[in-house]
Design a protein around this motif. Sequence first.
Motif, PDB file in Angstrom:
ATOM      1  N   TRP A  32       0.802  -1.221   0.000  1.00 20.44           N
ATOM      2  CA  TRP A  32       0.000   0.000   0.000  1.00 20.44           C
ATOM      3  C   TRP A  32       0.844   1.285   0.000  1.00 20.44           C
ATOM      4  CZ3 TRP A  32       0.389   3.666   3.753  1.00 20.44           C
ATOM      5  CH2 TRP A  32       0.870   3.289   5.004  1.00 20.44           C
ATOM      6  N   PRO A  33       2.053   1.308   0.598  1.00 22.38           N
ATOM      7  CA  PRO A  33       2.829   2.550   0.506  1.00 22.38           C
ATOM      8  C   PRO A  33       3.190   2.940  -0.929  1.00 22.38           C
ATOM      9  CG  PRO A  33       3.658   1.195   2.286  1.00 22.38           C
ATOM     10  CD  PRO A  33       2.718   0.341   1.490  1.00 22.38           C
ATOM     11  N   LEU A  34       3.155   1.969  -1.866  1.00 17.20           N
ATOM     12  CA  LEU A  34       3.433   2.297  -3.254  1.00 17.20           C
ATOM     13  C   LEU A  34       2.265   3.030  -3.902  1.00 17.20           C
ATOM     14  CD1 LEU A  34       5.075  -1.049  -4.430  1.00 17.20           C
ATOM     15  CD2 LEU A  34       6.218   1.057  -3.704  1.00 17.20           C
ATOM     16  N   LEU A  35       1.097   2.947  -3.267  1.00 20.83           N
ATOM     17  CA  LEU A  35      -0.107   3.590  -3.799  1.00 20.83           C
ATOM     18  C   LEU A  35      -0.488   4.841  -3.034  1.00 20.83           C
ATOM     19  CD1 LEU A  35      -2.232   0.330  -4.232  1.00 20.83           C
ATOM     20  CD2 LEU A  35      -0.864   1.488  -5.969  1.00 20.83           C
ATOM     21  N   TRP A 189      11.198   0.048   3.856  1.00 26.69           N
ATOM     22  CA  TRP A 189      11.866   0.992   2.947  1.00 26.69           C
ATOM     23  C   TRP A 189      11.084   2.292   2.714  1.00 26.69           C
ATOM     24  CZ3 TRP A 189      10.008   1.516  -2.308  1.00 26.69           C
ATOM     25  CH2 TRP A 189      10.788   2.365  -3.095  1.00 26.69           C
ATOM     26  N   PRO A 190       9.755   2.272   2.508  1.00 27.08           N
ATOM     27  CA  PRO A 190       9.067   3.538   2.244  1.00 27.08           C
ATOM     28  C   PRO A 190       9.091   4.501   3.424  1.00 27.08           C
ATOM     29  CG  PRO A 190       7.722   1.666   1.557  1.00 27.08           C
ATOM     30  CD  PRO A 190       8.830   1.130   2.386  1.00 27.08           C
ATOM     31  N   SER A 200      16.037   5.738  -2.901  1.00 27.64           N
ATOM     32  CA  SER A 200      15.083   6.256  -1.924  1.00 27.64           C
ATOM     33  C   SER A 200      13.658   6.165  -2.447  1.00 27.64           C
ATOM     34  CB  SER A 200      15.404   7.714  -1.577  1.00 27.64           C
ATOM     35  OG  SER A 200      16.684   7.824  -0.998  1.00 27.64           O
ATOM     36  N   TYR A 201      12.736   5.951  -1.542  1.00 28.04           N
ATOM     37  CA  TYR A 201      11.317   5.968  -1.877  1.00 28.04           C
ATOM     38  C   TYR A 201      10.902   7.397  -2.222  1.00 28.04           C
ATOM     39  CZ  TYR A 201       6.257   5.977  -1.070  1.00 28.04           C
ATOM     40  OH  TYR A 201       4.898   6.151  -1.185  1.00 28.04           O
ATOM     41  N   VAL A 202      10.104   7.537  -3.281  1.00 25.58           N
ATOM     42  CA  VAL A 202       9.615   8.842  -3.706  1.00 25.58           C
ATOM     43  C   VAL A 202       8.091   8.824  -3.643  1.00 25.58           C
ATOM     44  CG1 VAL A 202       9.491  10.540  -5.558  1.00 25.58           C
ATOM     45  CG2 VAL A 202      11.602   9.234  -5.193  1.00 25.58           C
ATOM     46  N   ALA A 203       7.532   9.534  -2.698  1.00 28.07           N
ATOM     47  CA  ALA A 203       6.080   9.556  -2.546  1.00 28.07           C
ATOM     48  C   ALA A 203       5.425  10.108  -3.802  1.00 28.07           C
ATOM     49  CB  ALA A 203       5.696  10.405  -1.330  1.00 28.07           C
ATOM     50  N   GLY A 204       4.417   9.394  -4.284  1.00 31.32           N
ATOM     51  CA  GLY A 204       3.676   9.849  -5.454  1.00 31.32           C
ATOM     52  C   GLY A 204       4.283   9.462  -6.784  1.00 31.32           C
ATOM     53  N   ILE A 207       4.397   3.522  -9.753  1.00 28.88           N
ATOM     54  CA  ILE A 207       4.719   2.271  -9.070  1.00 28.88           C
ATOM     55  C   ILE A 207       5.969   1.627  -9.665  1.00 28.88           C
ATOM     56  CG2 ILE A 207       3.926  -0.089  -8.631  1.00 28.88           C
ATOM     57  CD1 ILE A 207       1.108   0.968  -8.421  1.00 28.88           C
ATOM     58  N   GLY A 208       6.077   1.637 -10.996  1.00 24.27           N
ATOM     59  CA  GLY A 208       7.234   1.029 -11.637  1.00 24.27           C
ATOM     60  C   GLY A 208       8.537   1.687 -11.209  1.00 24.27           C
ATOM     61  N   GLU A 209       8.518   3.007 -11.094  1.00 22.55           N
ATOM     62  CA  GLU A 209       9.729   3.716 -10.680  1.00 22.55           C
ATOM     63  C   GLU A 209      10.111   3.359  -9.252  1.00 22.55           C
ATOM     64  OE1 GLU A 209      11.122   8.296  -9.670  1.00 22.55           O
ATOM     65  OE2 GLU A 209       9.562   7.961 -11.194  1.00 22.55           O
ATOM     66  N   ASN A 210       9.127   3.341  -8.360  1.00 25.39           N
ATOM     67  CA  ASN A 210       9.430   3.009  -6.972  1.00 25.39           C
ATOM     68  C   ASN A 210       9.849   1.550  -6.814  1.00 25.39           C
ATOM     69  OD1 ASN A 210       9.364   5.251  -5.254  1.00 25.39           O
ATOM     70  ND2 ASN A 210       7.126   5.316  -5.288  1.00 25.39           N
TER      71      ASN A 210
END
Length: 276
Positions: A32-35, A189-190, A200-204, A207-210
Amino acid sequence: MAAPRAAALTLGGRTRVVLVVASIASLVTFAWPLLVAPGGSAHAADAPFVFVLLLPLLLLVMVSEVSSGGIDSKALAMIGVLSAMGAAIRLLGAGTAGIETSFFLIILAARVFGPGFGFVLGSTTLFASALLTGGVGPWLPFQMLAASWVGMGAGLLPPLCGKAEVAMLVAYGVVAALAFGLLMSLWFWPFIVGDASSISYVAGAPIGENLGRLVLFWLATSLGWDVGRAVTTMVLLALVGTAVLGTLRRASVRASFGNPGVFAATPDAEAPAVGG
């Protein structure tokens, strides 16, 4: 070589549906953090809710297996025994350079008793181990879910026999051990506060990039530890896989677990032929 023998536990249609639902729900707890951009730190707030979700999932799988005839009181007792054994064995290596000494037993038991059994055994083994070692924390329900997938996947592998079966389980053990580590990297990680580097995790972000950033983060920070888990699992499966498979299959036949389906016998297995 002995004739193929009946599977100890079957995978009925109801159980298939339950496992799919349980897997989707488990995946959401990790991804869910990816969304949605996460807040807080390392699932400290949502871990209790994940644990509350996990218990009904395990219960649902078990009820589905019981109602379809896949699991009975003897199989439940077997889950308890194997969970205790896995937890005790895990004391030999958990926390030391990535050494993981319980995955091989989860994989072999799931191979013999089926994916539903393996899904439950993965969680109960990690839970029992955490109680023994004092390793109860917000990470535990996520470890339990990931271990459940390890067991379920082993139960879904295609039928083979002899050395080919052991070789398949060894290869699966390596992949499963590394995948477990990748999932556990996704667990925290997020929530790491870092710079805008490529790992690093990038909010927003898409999904493929993260996901690409997650893989780079795992390779840079966790792969060495996870290789230890993979090597341990590989070596144990190669050394004792045939013997443990034979023991578990003889136990399943003597306990008169279910009859449908076919598993390949090990050469020294003492089991009747299907239909014989």
